[in-house]
Design an enzyme around this catalytic site. Structure first.
Site, PDB file in Angstrom:
ATOM      1  N   GLU A 119      77.102  27.830  28.307  1.00  0.00           N
ATOM      2  CA  GLU A 119      75.771  28.447  28.389  1.00  0.00           C
ATOM      3  C   GLU A 119      75.107  28.144  29.731  1.00  0.00           C
ATOM      4  OE1 GLU A 119      74.979  30.573  26.265  1.00  0.00           O
ATOM      5  OE2 GLU A 119      75.740  29.993  24.274  1.00  0.00           O
ATOM      6  N   HIS A 142      70.029  22.997  24.468  1.00  0.00           N
ATOM      7  CA  HIS A 142      70.348  24.043  23.487  1.00  0.00           C
ATOM      8  C   HIS A 142      71.079  23.358  22.350  1.00  0.00           C
ATOM      9  CE1 HIS A 142      72.211  27.299  21.404  1.00  0.00           C
ATOM     10  NE2 HIS A 142      73.420  26.910  21.775  1.00  0.00           N
ATOM     11  N   HIS A 144      71.871  23.459  17.671  1.00  0.00           N
ATOM     12  CA  HIS A 144      72.039  24.300  16.482  1.00  0.00           C
ATOM     13  C   HIS A 144      71.407  23.641  15.248  1.00  0.00           C
ATOM     14  CE1 HIS A 144      76.115  25.803  18.437  1.00  0.00           C
ATOM     15  NE2 HIS A 144      75.053  26.228  19.086  1.00  0.00           N
ATOM     16  N   HIS A 214      71.840  31.610  15.838  1.00  0.00           N
ATOM     17  CA  HIS A 214      72.661  30.797  16.729  1.00  0.00           C
ATOM     18  C   HIS A 214      72.054  29.405  16.953  1.00  0.00           C
ATOM     19  CE1 HIS A 214      74.879  30.423  20.890  1.00  0.00           C
ATOM     20  NE2 HIS A 214      74.795  29.287  20.250  1.00  0.00           N
TER      21      HIS A 214
HETATM   22  O1  2HA Z   1      78.354  24.881  23.951  1.00  0.00           O
HETATM   23  O2  2HA Z   1      76.565  25.907  21.659  1.00  0.00           O
HETATM   24  O3  2HA Z   1      76.286  28.346  22.571  1.00  0.00           O
HETATM   25  C1  2HA Z   1      78.571  25.439  22.739  1.00  0.00           C
HETATM   26  C2  2HA Z   1      77.444  26.317  22.359  1.00  0.00           C
HETATM   27  C3  2HA Z   1      77.450  27.671  22.884  1.00  0.00           C
HETATM   28 ZN    ZN Z   2      75.223  27.387  20.862  1.00  0.00          ZN
END
Ligand code: 2HA
Ligand code: ZN
Length: 267
Positions: A119, A142, A144, A214
């Protein structure tokens, strides 16, 4: 070969913070396999000896042109690397890169030729915007989070500011510490430049950005503060989910109570 961190306590401290947050992401269950990524602008800690180091990789394209990144250096989690490994061995699972003068490519400088996160276009676009904004923000994350990502599978929550207002109303701290709320980026291909562009567009208006189905992105002065933004939103999502699983729809604080908070905290 000696690590670039040796005898550079300020740079080592930044990498230490990344490792600490990487551990939290794993413990929270937000970082399955290689999921999520972290980047930190470390330019202020780069001395002449580091500048003189040769590249240890070919020159790679970023995929987009980011004019504010000229002369910048970043610590980046490696692509396909586990967050839990980054926590224990940051310099084996991440690397320091320099942006080249075309503002469209980079090379890896230290310690090992670990290619940065998939990313990277989104991360570097966020850094480009942070520099343009001039508030001294240095970190991007970033991740999840299960609760927040689950909420994006409900189309009603994807409408503008619905999720922000719901999350604010679960506990006053969320309104106070995430005052601009959560922007929604409709589903886009992971790693794409379109995703990067939509992310920085949403960051103009919001503190944290949700990539539909995502994960989230957040920025901050350092990686602790970027993490905190996601953490307070996730706390609200947990309260909502807990109430729902007890069998009722939570009432939430009233608009009046939120407005009062806004005035009191100057949000
Ligand atoms: O790096 O989360 O969006 C792995 C991720 C890609
Ligand atoms: Zn991701």
């Amino acid at each position: 070969m000696e690590s670039i961190l040796a005898n550079r306590p300020a740079l080592a401290a930044e990498v230490d913070k990344v490792a600490e947050v990487a551990g939290y992401l794993w413990q929270k269950g937000w970082a399955e396999r290689n999921g999520g990524n972290i980047t930190v602008n470390v330019t202020e800690h780069i001395d002449d000896a580091i500048r003189a180091l040769p590249a240890i990789s070919p020159r790679y394209p970023i995929g987009t042109v980011l004019p504010h990144l000229k002369g910048c250096w970043f610590f980046c989690k490696g692509t396909n690397r586990r967050m839990r490994d980054l926590a224990r061995r940051p310099m084996e699972n991440g690397s320091v890169i320099r942006i080249l003068d075309d503002c469209a490519s980079y090379e890896i400088v230290a310690d090992a030729p670990v290619k940065p996160t998939s990313e990277l276009a989104s991360h570097l676009s966020m850094h480009d915007k942070m520099i343009a904004d001039g508030q001294g923000y240095k970190a991007a994350i970033h991740t999840h989070p299960i609760d927040l990502v689950a909420m994006t599978h409900n189309p009603a929550f994807l409408k503008k500011d619905v999720l922000t207002n719901l999350l604010w109303s679960m506990i006053p701290e969320t309104r106070a510490f995430c005052p601009k709320g959560l922007g929604i980026v409709p589903y886009k291909m992971p790693s794409s430049v379109e995703l990067a562009e939509a992310t920085i567009e949403a960051l103009k208006e919001y503190d944290v950005v949700m990539w539909e189905k995502h994960g989230v992105c957040a920025v901050g002065p350092d990686i602790f503060e970027a993490f905190d933004q996601v953490d307070v939103l996730s706390k609200s999502a947990q309260i909502y989910l807990t109430a729902r699983s007890m069998g009722f729809e939570p009432t939430g604080t009233t608009q009046e109570q939120m407005d009062e908070l806004k005035r009191a905290f100057n949000l």
